[in-house]
Design a protein around this motif. Structure first.
Motif, PDB file in Angstrom:
ATOM      1  N   ARG A 116      -4.110  10.678  16.464  1.00  0.00           N
ATOM      2  CA  ARG A 116      -4.275   9.303  15.993  1.00  0.00           C
ATOM      3  C   ARG A 116      -3.083   8.870  15.147  1.00  0.00           C
ATOM      4  O   ARG A 116      -2.533   9.648  14.368  1.00  0.00           O
ATOM      5  N   ALA A 117      -2.704   7.616  15.297  1.00  0.00           N
ATOM      6  CA  ALA A 117      -1.680   6.984  14.470  1.00  0.00           C
ATOM      7  C   ALA A 117      -2.372   6.051  13.477  1.00  0.00           C
ATOM      8  O   ALA A 117      -3.502   5.596  13.724  1.00  0.00           O
ATOM      9  N   PRO A 118      -1.729   5.738  12.353  1.00  0.00           N
ATOM     10  CA  PRO A 118      -2.363   4.844  11.364  1.00  0.00           C
ATOM     11  C   PRO A 118      -2.830   3.511  11.953  1.00  0.00           C
ATOM     12  O   PRO A 118      -3.883   2.995  11.562  1.00  0.00           O
ATOM     13  N   PRO A 140       2.172   2.317  -1.559  1.00  0.00           N
ATOM     14  CA  PRO A 140       3.184   2.209  -0.491  1.00  0.00           C
ATOM     15  C   PRO A 140       3.430   3.568   0.153  1.00  0.00           C
ATOM     16  O   PRO A 140       3.550   4.587  -0.533  1.00  0.00           O
ATOM     17  N   ALA A 141       3.485   3.578   1.467  1.00  0.00           N
ATOM     18  CA  ALA A 141       3.812   4.809   2.176  1.00  0.00           C
ATOM     19  C   ALA A 141       5.286   5.143   1.955  1.00  0.00           C
ATOM     20  O   ALA A 141       6.110   4.232   1.766  1.00  0.00           O
ATOM     21  N   PRO A 142       5.653   6.419   1.951  1.00  0.00           N
ATOM     22  CA  PRO A 142       7.062   6.779   1.752  1.00  0.00           C
ATOM     23  C   PRO A 142       7.984   6.068   2.736  1.00  0.00           C
ATOM     24  O   PRO A 142       7.684   5.963   3.925  1.00  0.00           O
ATOM     25  N   GLY A 143       9.068   5.530   2.198  1.00  0.00           N
ATOM     26  CA  GLY A 143      10.044   4.859   3.045  1.00  0.00           C
ATOM     27  C   GLY A 143       9.734   3.403   3.337  1.00  0.00           C
ATOM     28  O   GLY A 143      10.445   2.753   4.109  1.00  0.00           O
ATOM     29  N   GLN A 146       4.660  -0.982   2.195  1.00  0.00           N
ATOM     30  CA  GLN A 146       3.284  -1.289   2.551  1.00  0.00           C
ATOM     31  C   GLN A 146       2.462  -0.001   2.619  1.00  0.00           C
ATOM     32  O   GLN A 146       2.973   1.061   2.957  1.00  0.00           O
ATOM     33  N   PRO A 147       1.157  -0.084   2.307  1.00  0.00           N
ATOM     34  CA  PRO A 147       0.286   1.081   2.485  1.00  0.00           C
ATOM     35  C   PRO A 147       0.211   1.489   3.950  1.00  0.00           C
ATOM     36  O   PRO A 147       0.490   0.698   4.864  1.00  0.00           O
ATOM     37  N   LEU A 148      -0.185   2.719   4.180  1.00  0.00           N
ATOM     38  CA  LEU A 148      -0.251   3.267   5.531  1.00  0.00           C
ATOM     39  C   LEU A 148      -1.199   2.477   6.421  1.00  0.00           C
ATOM     40  O   LEU A 148      -0.958   2.315   7.613  1.00  0.00           O
ATOM     41  N   PHE A 149      -2.303   1.976   5.842  1.00  0.00           N
ATOM     42  CA  PHE A 149      -3.321   1.275   6.632  1.00  0.00           C
ATOM     43  C   PHE A 149      -3.352  -0.213   6.294  1.00  0.00           C
ATOM     44  O   PHE A 149      -4.411  -0.830   6.241  1.00  0.00           O
ATOM     45  N   ALA A 150      -2.199  -0.806   6.085  1.00  0.00           N
ATOM     46  CA  ALA A 150      -2.120  -2.195   5.633  1.00  0.00           C
ATOM     47  C   ALA A 150      -2.665  -3.183   6.660  1.00  0.00           C
ATOM     48  O   ALA A 150      -2.951  -4.332   6.327  1.00  0.00           O
ATOM     49  N   HIS A 151      -2.822  -2.748   7.905  1.00  0.00           N
ATOM     50  CA  HIS A 151      -3.312  -3.647   8.962  1.00  0.00           C
ATOM     51  C   HIS A 151      -4.832  -3.569   9.115  1.00  0.00           C
ATOM     52  O   HIS A 151      -5.434  -4.366   9.833  1.00  0.00           O
ATOM     53  N   LEU A 174      -5.873  -3.631  -2.935  1.00  0.00           N
ATOM     54  CA  LEU A 174      -6.781  -3.687  -1.788  1.00  0.00           C
ATOM     55  C   LEU A 174      -7.243  -5.110  -1.473  1.00  0.00           C
ATOM     56  O   LEU A 174      -7.596  -5.417  -0.333  1.00  0.00           O
ATOM     57  N   ALA A 175      -7.251  -5.963  -2.489  1.00  0.00           N
ATOM     58  CA  ALA A 175      -7.959  -7.239  -2.434  1.00  0.00           C
ATOM     59  C   ALA A 175      -7.711  -8.081  -1.190  1.00  0.00           C
ATOM     60  O   ALA A 175      -8.667  -8.623  -0.610  1.00  0.00           O
ATOM     61  N   PRO A 176      -6.462  -8.228  -0.708  1.00  0.00           N
ATOM     62  CA  PRO A 176      -6.256  -9.112   0.442  1.00  0.00           C
ATOM     63  C   PRO A 176      -7.000  -8.686   1.705  1.00  0.00           C
ATOM     64  O   PRO A 176      -7.220  -9.528   2.590  1.00  0.00           O
TER      65      PRO A 176
END
Length: 289
Positions: A116-118, A140-143, A146-151, A174-176
């Motif tokens: 699985r991918a994020p 934020p994810a490294p590099g 945005q967080p890994l699961f921002a979508h 998390l709010a948005p």
């Protein structure tokens, strides 16, 4: 310890790796992010030094209670849900109190091992809003920025969100994407939430059914399998010690019912199990596919 095998004793002293079980058409997998070490007498204040001396299998060489940090991946067909999001790519050590050390960072590799991918994760459902459950969804994810699961949608119990700490930067991040959920709601095929305050004001558990069985992902209702033998022992992290203990006693009875599996996200390398009561060994019996 009459029923304690050497293998199980070793597993209680190490964090969990990737483990999966099938519930009919649904697959549930533990995805490791890292590990946590607790000071046992602070982490479980009602325990005693005599208890830990009699049960050294729960402690590492430094005398700390060993725990896991990670997520539960729920797959049904092409769809994927994640329950909790680990601690994220960081570590922390505390000089005093229940927590000794905690570290994360492995969750993306664990997902990849499971194919699985994020971006496959349609939603992250949280048991509660503590930092060791928000990690990759809030930081934020490294590099990147945005967080890994921002979508993904972020599912939080309505009372937990209503009583959130407005000053907590991770919670604010998390709010948005937050969508609040209510007791009994189906949040994914075969997955229903039940809201049972105690550990936090709106702590959520998730009941996953399939193949004639059910799995209860009980979040931080219990931090260690030794609490299954001692359900009156609330943790030093619990918001309401009495209420959490009352629910834990009910949960232990429920986990002893036929066809019922438990998932303890912080349980060492025994995250999946069922309860066997009345034997000479530990009540928590690991279950592996």
């Amino acid at each position: 310890m009459a029923d304690m095998t050497v293998d199980q004793g070793e597993r209680l002293r190490r964090p969990a790796g990737v483990r999966s079980i099938r519930l009919g058409d649904t697959t549930v997998s533990y995805v490791p992010d890292g590990d946590v070490r607790l000071r046992p007498l602070d982490g479980l204040p009602d325990s005693t030094g005599e208890v830990w001396a009699a049960h050294p299998e729960y402690l590492d060489a430094g005398g700390h209670l060993v725990g896991s940090v990670g997520s539960l991946l729920v797959e049904h067909g092409d769809r994927a849900l994640l329950i909790d999001a680990g601690f994220g790519p960081r570590s922390h050590a505390a000089p005093a109190g229940p927590l000794a050390t905690i570290r994360g960072g492995a969750l993306p590799d664990g997902l990849a091992r499971l194919g699985r991918a994020p971006e496959d994760i349609e939603a992250v459902a949280f048991t509660h809003l503590h930092a060791d459950h928000l990690g990759w969804a809030a930081l934020p994810a490294p590099g990147g920025d945005q967080p890994l699961f921002a979508h993904a949608d972020y599912l939080v119990s309505a009372p937990e969100w209503e009583q959130r700490d407005l000053a907590d930067e991770q919670v604010a991040a998390l709010a948005p994407r937050v969508r609040t959920i209510t007791d009994g709601q189906e949040v994914f095929p075969g997955v229903r939430v039940r809201i049972l305050p105690g550990h936090t004001p709106g702590h959520a558990e998730y009941v996953i059914t399939g193949g004639g069985r059910r799995l209860i992902a009980f979040g931080d209702t219990a931090h260690s399998p030794i609490q299954i033998d001692h359900p009156d022992w609330s943790s030093g992290f619990d918001h309401d010690l009495t209420r959490t203990a009352e629910h834990r006693r009910r949960l232990v009875a429920e986990l002893a019912e036929p066809g019922t599996i438990g998932f303890g996200v912080h349980f060492a390398d025994v995250v999946f199990g069922h309860v066997r009561r009345g034997g000479s060994g530990p009540a928590w019996q690991p279950l592996d596919a």
